[in-house]
Design an enzyme around this catalytic site. Sequence first.
Site, PDB file in Angstrom:
ATOM      1  N   LYS A 147     -12.974  -4.028   0.466  1.00 55.29           N
ATOM      2  CA  LYS A 147     -13.831  -2.888   0.108  1.00 55.29           C
ATOM      3  C   LYS A 147     -15.324  -3.247   0.051  1.00 55.29           C
ATOM      4  CE  LYS A 147     -10.617  -0.068  -2.600  1.00 55.29           C
ATOM      5  NZ  LYS A 147     -10.524   0.677  -3.842  1.00 55.29           N
ATOM      6  N   GLY A 152      -2.809   7.460 -13.755  1.00 53.67           N
ATOM      7  CA  GLY A 152      -3.661   6.973 -12.660  1.00 53.67           C
ATOM      8  C   GLY A 152      -3.229   7.418 -11.271  1.00 53.67           C
ATOM      9  N   SER A 179       0.820  -1.224   0.000  1.00 51.74           N
ATOM     10  CA  SER A 179       0.000   0.000   0.000  1.00 51.74           C
ATOM     11  C   SER A 179       0.852   1.271   0.000  1.00 51.74           C
ATOM     12  CB  SER A 179      -0.920   0.014   1.220  1.00 51.74           C
ATOM     13  OG  SER A 179      -1.611   1.245   1.271  1.00 51.74           O
ATOM     14  N   ASP A 181     -13.336   7.059  -4.244  1.00 54.83           N
ATOM     15  CA  ASP A 181     -12.711   6.837  -5.558  1.00 54.83           C
ATOM     16  C   ASP A 181     -13.358   7.682  -6.656  1.00 54.83           C
ATOM     17  OD1 ASP A 181     -10.649   5.141  -4.900  1.00 54.83           O
ATOM     18  OD2 ASP A 181     -11.785   3.299  -5.242  1.00 54.83           O
ATOM     19  N   GLY A 231     -13.754  -1.777 -18.926  1.00 58.21           N
ATOM     20  CA  GLY A 231     -13.708  -2.511 -17.660  1.00 58.21           C
ATOM     21  C   GLY A 231     -14.984  -2.333 -16.871  1.00 58.21           C
ATOM     22  N   ALA A 232     -15.284  -3.320 -16.029  1.00 59.66           N
ATOM     23  CA  ALA A 232     -16.506  -3.247 -15.209  1.00 59.66           C
ATOM     24  C   ALA A 232     -16.256  -3.840 -13.826  1.00 59.66           C
ATOM     25  CB  ALA A 232     -17.654  -3.972 -15.916  1.00 59.66           C
ATOM     26  N   GLY A 233     -15.036  -3.661 -13.324  1.00 59.65           N
ATOM     27  CA  GLY A 233     -14.712  -4.127 -11.977  1.00 59.65           C
ATOM     28  C   GLY A 233     -14.992  -3.034 -10.955  1.00 59.65           C
ATOM     29  N   GLY A 234     -14.365  -3.133  -9.798  1.00 60.78           N
ATOM     30  CA  GLY A 234     -14.609  -2.179  -8.708  1.00 60.78           C
ATOM     31  C   GLY A 234     -14.273  -0.754  -9.102  1.00 60.78           C
ATOM     32  N   TYR A 263      -1.434   2.711 -12.561  1.00 61.97           N
ATOM     33  CA  TYR A 263      -0.325   3.646 -12.296  1.00 61.97           C
ATOM     34  C   TYR A 263       0.998   2.904 -12.097  1.00 61.97           C
ATOM     35  CZ  TYR A 263      -1.867   2.441  -7.585  1.00 61.97           C
ATOM     36  OH  TYR A 263      -2.277   1.754  -6.480  1.00 61.97           O
TER      37      TYR A 263
END
Length: 280
Positions: free
Chosen positions: A71, A246, A20, A108, A134-137, A225
Amino acid sequence: MSVTGSALLAGVMGWPISHSLSPRLHGYWLREHNIHGDYVPLPVAPSNLEHALRALPSLGFRGVNLTVPHKEAGLPLMDSVSDIARRIGAINTVFVSGEGELSGTNTDAHGFIENLRLNAPTWRKNDGAAVVLGAGGAARAVVAALIDAQVPKVLLLNRTVAKAEQLAKAIGGSIKVVDWGDRDEAIKNAMLLVNTTTLGMVNQPKLEISLSALPKIAIVNDLVYSPLETELLRAARQMGLQTVDGLGMLLHQAVPGFEGWFGIRPVVTNGLRDVVLKST
Ligand code: NAP
Protein backbone atom coordinates in the site's frame (compact mmCIF):
# COMPACT_ATOMS: atom_id res chain seq x y z
CA MET A 1 -19.55 -17.80 -16.41
CA SER A 2 -16.33 -18.75 -18.25
CA VAL A 3 -13.87 -15.92 -18.90
CA THR A 4 -12.96 -15.03 -22.49
CA GLY A 5 -10.48 -12.54 -23.96
CA SER A 6 -13.05 -9.76 -23.89
CA ALA A 7 -13.62 -10.01 -20.11
CA LEU A 8 -13.10 -6.88 -17.98
CA LEU A 9 -10.22 -7.63 -15.62
CA ALA A 10 -9.23 -6.41 -12.17
CA GLY A 11 -7.49 -8.05 -9.24
CA VAL A 12 -5.59 -7.65 -6.00
CA MET A 13 -1.81 -7.61 -5.58
CA GLY A 14 -0.37 -8.71 -2.26
CA TRP A 15 2.38 -10.93 -0.80
CA PRO A 16 1.06 -13.36 0.29
CA ILE A 17 -2.41 -13.04 -1.24
CA SER A 18 -4.21 -16.28 -0.41
CA HIS A 19 -5.89 -14.75 2.69
CA SER A 20 -7.55 -11.92 0.72
CA LEU A 21 -11.35 -11.69 0.88
CA SER A 22 -11.49 -9.32 -2.10
CA PRO A 23 -11.85 -11.95 -4.89
CA ARG A 24 -14.93 -13.36 -3.16
CA LEU A 25 -16.32 -9.87 -2.57
CA HIS A 26 -15.88 -8.59 -6.14
CA GLY A 27 -16.81 -12.00 -7.57
CA TYR A 28 -20.19 -11.71 -5.80
CA TRP A 29 -20.90 -8.31 -7.42
CA LEU A 30 -19.70 -9.51 -10.86
CA ARG A 31 -22.19 -12.39 -10.70
CA GLU A 32 -24.93 -10.20 -9.25
CA HIS A 33 -24.64 -7.74 -12.16
CA ASN A 34 -23.99 -10.41 -14.77
CA ILE A 35 -20.77 -8.67 -15.85
CA HIS A 36 -18.42 -10.49 -18.17
CA GLY A 37 -15.33 -9.94 -16.07
CA ASP A 38 -13.03 -11.40 -13.45
CA TYR A 39 -11.22 -10.24 -10.30
CA VAL A 40 -8.13 -12.31 -9.61
CA PRO A 41 -5.67 -12.71 -6.72
CA LEU A 42 -2.17 -11.73 -7.91
CA PRO A 43 0.75 -12.88 -5.72
CA VAL A 44 3.36 -10.16 -6.34
CA ALA A 45 6.61 -10.11 -4.36
CA PRO A 46 7.73 -6.63 -3.22
CA SER A 47 10.68 -6.67 -5.63
CA ASN A 48 8.26 -7.22 -8.56
CA LEU A 49 5.68 -4.58 -7.65
CA GLU A 50 6.78 -1.93 -10.13
CA HIS A 51 7.00 -4.42 -13.04
CA ALA A 52 3.62 -5.89 -12.15
CA LEU A 53 1.92 -2.49 -11.96
CA ARG A 54 3.50 -1.29 -15.22
CA ALA A 55 2.31 -4.48 -16.96
CA LEU A 56 -1.35 -3.84 -16.11
CA PRO A 57 -2.21 -1.73 -19.21
CA SER A 58 -0.66 -4.19 -21.67
CA LEU A 59 -2.39 -7.10 -19.94
CA GLY A 60 -5.73 -5.35 -20.39
CA PHE A 61 -6.43 -4.82 -16.67
CA ARG A 62 -8.80 -2.03 -15.63
CA GLY A 63 -6.95 -1.80 -12.33
CA VAL A 64 -6.17 -3.52 -9.06
CA ASN A 65 -6.37 -3.28 -5.33
CA LEU A 66 -3.10 -3.23 -3.40
CA THR A 67 -2.89 -4.94 -0.05
CA VAL A 68 -0.15 -5.75 2.49
CA PRO A 69 2.77 -5.04 1.95
CA HIS A 70 2.26 -2.85 -1.15
CA LYS A 71 0.00 0.00 0.00
CA GLU A 72 2.79 2.47 0.75
CA ALA A 73 5.31 1.23 -1.81
CA GLY A 74 2.72 1.55 -4.60
CA LEU A 75 2.13 5.28 -4.09
CA PRO A 76 5.32 6.67 -5.72
CA LEU A 77 4.86 4.27 -8.66
CA MET A 78 1.63 5.96 -9.78
CA ASP A 79 1.32 8.56 -12.56
CA SER A 80 -1.19 10.42 -10.40
CA VAL A 81 -2.39 10.09 -6.81
CA SER A 82 -5.60 11.42 -5.20
CA ASP A 83 -5.39 14.00 -2.41
CA ILE A 84 -6.83 11.62 0.18
CA ALA A 85 -4.25 8.92 -0.68
CA ARG A 86 -1.45 11.47 -0.38
CA ARG A 87 -2.64 12.52 3.06
CA ILE A 88 -2.99 8.92 4.19
CA GLY A 89 0.38 8.07 2.62
CA ALA A 90 -0.85 4.85 1.01
CA ILE A 91 -2.96 3.62 -1.90
CA ASN A 92 -5.26 0.60 -1.97
CA THR A 93 -6.94 1.09 -5.37
CA VAL A 94 -5.37 1.60 -8.81
CA PHE A 95 -7.20 2.60 -12.00
CA VAL A 96 -5.70 2.16 -15.47
CA SER A 97 -6.74 4.95 -17.85
CA GLY A 98 -7.45 4.53 -21.58
CA GLU A 99 -3.98 5.92 -22.23
CA GLY A 100 -2.40 3.34 -19.94
CA GLU A 101 -1.68 5.72 -17.07
CA LEU A 102 -1.97 4.52 -13.47
CA SER A 103 -3.87 6.56 -10.92
CA GLY A 104 -3.89 5.58 -7.26
CA THR A 105 -6.36 6.36 -4.51
CA ASN A 106 -7.23 5.19 -1.02
CA THR A 107 -10.81 4.09 -0.35
CA ASP A 108 -10.37 3.07 3.31
CA ALA A 109 -11.47 6.47 4.62
CA HIS A 110 -14.62 6.24 2.48
CA GLY A 111 -15.24 2.67 3.69
CA PHE A 112 -14.86 3.65 7.33
CA ILE A 113 -17.19 6.66 7.26
CA GLU A 114 -19.79 4.96 5.04
CA ASN A 115 -19.91 1.98 7.40
CA LEU A 116 -20.48 4.32 10.34
CA ARG A 117 -23.06 6.40 8.48
CA LEU A 118 -25.13 3.33 7.65
CA ASN A 119 -24.60 1.23 10.78
CA ALA A 120 -24.44 3.94 13.45
CA PRO A 121 -26.95 6.55 12.25
CA THR A 122 -27.39 7.80 15.84
CA TRP A 123 -23.77 8.99 16.03
CA ARG A 124 -23.68 12.77 16.59
CA LYS A 125 -20.17 14.00 15.89
CA ASN A 126 -20.69 17.28 17.77
CA ASP A 127 -21.82 15.63 21.03
CA GLY A 128 -18.42 14.31 22.11
CA ALA A 129 -14.93 13.36 21.02
CA ALA A 130 -14.00 10.54 18.68
CA VAL A 131 -11.29 8.42 20.32
CA VAL A 132 -9.02 6.47 17.99
CA LEU A 133 -6.76 3.70 19.32
CA GLY A 134 -3.72 3.00 17.12
CA ALA A 135 -1.60 4.95 14.66
CA GLY A 136 -0.82 2.45 11.90
CA GLY A 137 -2.03 2.44 8.29
CA ALA A 138 -5.70 1.89 9.13
CA ALA A 139 -5.62 4.69 11.72
CA ARG A 140 -4.39 7.17 9.11
CA ALA A 141 -7.46 6.50 6.99
CA VAL A 142 -9.81 6.63 9.99
CA VAL A 143 -8.39 9.91 11.32
CA ALA A 144 -8.44 11.51 7.83
CA ALA A 145 -12.09 10.45 7.44
CA LEU A 146 -13.03 11.89 10.86
CA ILE A 147 -11.28 15.20 10.13
CA ASP A 148 -12.89 15.39 6.67
CA ALA A 149 -16.28 14.69 8.29
CA GLN A 150 -15.57 17.76 10.46
CA VAL A 151 -15.56 15.89 13.74
CA PRO A 152 -14.59 18.71 16.11
CA LYS A 153 -12.42 16.69 18.49
CA VAL A 154 -10.33 13.61 17.75
CA LEU A 155 -8.24 12.00 20.50
CA LEU A 156 -5.48 9.71 19.26
CA LEU A 157 -3.76 7.11 21.46
CA ASN A 158 -0.99 4.78 20.40
CA ARG A 159 1.49 2.56 22.23
CA THR A 160 4.31 4.34 20.35
CA VAL A 161 3.43 7.96 20.98
CA ALA A 162 5.83 9.29 18.32
CA LYS A 163 3.80 7.53 15.62
CA ALA A 164 0.61 9.17 16.88
CA GLU A 165 2.31 12.56 16.78
CA GLN A 166 3.55 11.95 13.22
CA LEU A 167 0.07 10.91 12.14
CA ALA A 168 -1.55 13.98 13.70
CA LYS A 169 0.95 16.22 11.93
CA ALA A 170 0.53 14.50 8.56
CA ILE A 171 -3.28 14.60 8.59
CA GLY A 172 -3.69 18.00 10.27
CA GLY A 173 -6.84 19.32 11.97
CA SER A 174 -8.06 19.07 15.52
CA ILE A 175 -6.25 15.94 16.71
CA LYS A 176 -5.03 15.62 20.29
CA VAL A 177 -2.46 12.95 21.09
CA VAL A 178 -3.06 11.28 24.47
CA ASP A 179 -0.85 8.75 26.27
CA TRP A 180 -1.71 5.10 25.60
CA GLY A 181 -1.76 4.48 29.35
CA ASP A 182 -4.59 7.00 29.80
CA ARG A 183 -7.12 5.22 27.57
CA ASP A 184 -9.62 4.35 30.32
CA GLU A 185 -9.98 8.06 31.15
CA ALA A 186 -9.68 9.38 27.57
CA ILE A 187 -13.01 7.83 26.61
CA LYS A 188 -14.92 9.81 29.25
CA ASN A 189 -17.49 11.92 27.35
CA ALA A 190 -16.50 10.31 24.02
CA MET A 191 -19.26 9.66 21.46
CA LEU A 192 -17.19 7.28 19.36
CA LEU A 193 -14.44 4.78 20.17
CA VAL A 194 -12.57 3.18 17.27
CA ASN A 195 -10.00 0.41 17.66
CA THR A 196 -7.57 0.45 14.74
CA THR A 197 -4.86 -1.58 16.48
CA THR A 198 -4.29 -5.25 15.82
CA LEU A 199 -5.18 -5.99 19.47
CA GLY A 200 -8.12 -8.39 19.71
CA MET A 201 -7.37 -10.08 16.38
CA VAL A 202 -7.01 -13.85 16.32
CA ASN A 203 -3.54 -14.80 17.56
CA GLN A 204 -2.94 -11.27 18.90
CA PRO A 205 -3.09 -10.02 22.51
CA LYS A 206 -6.35 -8.72 23.92
CA LEU A 207 -7.12 -4.99 23.96
CA GLU A 208 -7.07 -4.05 27.64
CA ILE A 209 -9.52 -1.20 28.23
CA SER A 210 -12.32 -0.44 30.66
CA LEU A 211 -15.40 0.99 28.96
CA SER A 212 -17.08 2.07 32.17
CA ALA A 213 -16.44 5.81 31.56
CA LEU A 214 -18.05 5.76 28.09
CA PRO A 215 -21.42 7.51 27.90
CA LYS A 216 -24.37 5.15 27.32
CA ILE A 217 -25.03 6.66 23.88
CA ALA A 218 -21.48 6.14 22.63
CA ILE A 219 -20.69 3.93 19.65
CA VAL A 220 -17.87 1.39 19.65
CA ASN A 221 -16.32 0.41 16.32
CA ASP A 222 -13.62 -2.23 15.95
CA LEU A 223 -11.76 -2.40 12.63
CA VAL A 224 -10.70 -5.94 13.48
CA TYR A 225 -13.09 -8.37 11.73
CA SER A 226 -11.42 -11.64 12.61
CA PRO A 227 -13.13 -12.51 14.92
CA LEU A 228 -16.19 -10.55 13.84
CA GLU A 229 -17.25 -9.94 17.42
CA THR A 230 -14.06 -8.99 19.24
CA GLU A 231 -13.83 -8.92 23.02
CA LEU A 232 -14.08 -5.13 22.80
CA LEU A 233 -17.35 -5.32 20.87
CA ARG A 234 -18.72 -8.03 23.16
CA ALA A 235 -17.95 -5.95 26.27
CA ALA A 236 -19.58 -2.90 24.66
CA ARG A 237 -22.67 -4.88 23.63
CA GLN A 238 -23.00 -6.34 27.14
CA MET A 239 -22.98 -2.78 28.52
CA GLY A 240 -25.80 -1.83 26.14
CA LEU A 241 -23.59 0.32 23.89
CA GLN A 242 -24.09 0.38 20.15
CA THR A 243 -21.40 -1.57 18.27
CA VAL A 244 -20.16 -1.57 14.68
CA ASP A 245 -17.94 -4.39 13.43
CA GLY A 246 -15.03 -4.12 11.00
CA LEU A 247 -16.47 -6.15 8.13
CA GLY A 248 -18.67 -3.28 6.93
CA MET A 249 -15.64 -1.04 6.35
CA LEU A 250 -13.99 -3.76 4.28
CA LEU A 251 -17.11 -4.13 2.12
CA HIS A 252 -17.71 -0.38 1.68
CA GLN A 253 -14.09 0.41 0.77
CA ALA A 254 -14.50 -1.91 -2.23
CA VAL A 255 -17.38 0.05 -3.80
CA PRO A 256 -15.41 2.85 -5.59
CA GLY A 257 -12.93 0.36 -7.08
CA PHE A 258 -15.65 -1.89 -8.49
CA GLU A 259 -17.48 1.10 -9.92
CA GLY A 260 -14.33 2.45 -11.61
CA TRP A 261 -13.31 -0.90 -13.13
CA PHE A 262 -16.67 -2.38 -14.08
CA GLY A 263 -18.92 0.67 -14.55
CA ILE A 264 -21.64 -0.12 -12.01
CA ARG A 265 -21.84 1.24 -8.47
CA PRO A 266 -22.52 -1.88 -6.37
CA VAL A 267 -24.47 -1.99 -3.12
CA VAL A 268 -23.34 -3.56 0.14
CA THR A 269 -26.07 -6.01 1.12
CA ASN A 270 -26.58 -8.68 3.76
CA GLY A 271 -26.21 -11.26 0.98
CA LEU A 272 -22.71 -9.98 0.23
CA ARG A 273 -21.86 -9.89 3.94
CA ASP A 274 -22.96 -13.52 4.38
CA VAL A 275 -20.88 -14.70 1.42
CA VAL A 276 -17.76 -12.88 2.59
CA LEU A 277 -18.30 -14.00 6.20
CA LYS A 278 -18.24 -17.64 5.13
CA SER A 279 -14.58 -17.22 4.17
CA THR A 280 -13.39 -15.38 7.29
P1 NAP B 1 -0.41 -1.59 11.39
O1 NAP B 1 -0.11 -0.49 10.43
O2 NAP B 1 0.57 -2.69 11.55
O3 NAP B 1 -0.68 -0.90 12.83
C1 NAP B 1 -0.84 -1.71 13.97
C2 NAP B 1 -1.29 -0.86 15.15
O4 NAP B 1 -1.54 -1.73 16.26
C3 NAP B 1 -0.24 0.17 15.61
O5 NAP B 1 -0.90 1.31 16.08
C4 NAP B 1 0.43 -0.59 16.75
O6 NAP B 1 1.04 0.25 17.71
C5 NAP B 1 -0.76 -1.28 17.38
N1 NAP B 1 -0.33 -2.43 18.18
C6 NAP B 1 0.14 -3.62 17.74
N2 NAP B 1 0.44 -4.42 18.79
C7 NAP B 1 0.17 -3.71 19.91
C8 NAP B 1 0.27 -3.98 21.30
N3 NAP B 1 0.72 -5.16 21.76
N4 NAP B 1 -0.12 -3.01 22.17
C9 NAP B 1 -0.58 -1.82 21.74
N5 NAP B 1 -0.70 -1.51 20.41
C10 NAP B 1 -0.32 -2.44 19.53
O7 NAP B 1 -1.79 -2.31 11.02
P2 NAP B 1 -3.02 -1.68 10.20
O8 NAP B 1 -2.84 -1.94 8.76
O9 NAP B 1 -3.24 -0.30 10.67
O10 NAP B 1 -4.22 -2.64 10.68
C11 NAP B 1 -4.68 -2.61 12.01
C12 NAP B 1 -5.92 -3.47 12.18
O11 NAP B 1 -6.98 -2.92 11.40
C13 NAP B 1 -5.77 -4.91 11.69
O12 NAP B 1 -6.48 -5.74 12.58
C14 NAP B 1 -6.42 -4.91 10.34
O13 NAP B 1 -6.95 -6.18 9.99
C15 NAP B 1 -7.55 -3.92 10.58
N6 NAP B 1 -8.02 -3.28 9.35
C16 NAP B 1 -9.32 -3.41 9.04
C17 NAP B 1 -9.82 -2.81 7.92
C18 NAP B 1 -11.28 -2.96 7.60
O14 NAP B 1 -11.67 -2.68 6.46
N7 NAP B 1 -12.08 -3.36 8.55
C19 NAP B 1 -8.98 -2.05 7.08
C20 NAP B 1 -7.64 -1.92 7.43
C21 NAP B 1 -7.15 -2.56 8.58
P3 NAP B 1 2.59 0.70 17.57
O15 NAP B 1 2.59 1.84 16.60
O16 NAP B 1 2.98 1.07 18.93
O17 NAP B 1 3.34 -0.51 17.05
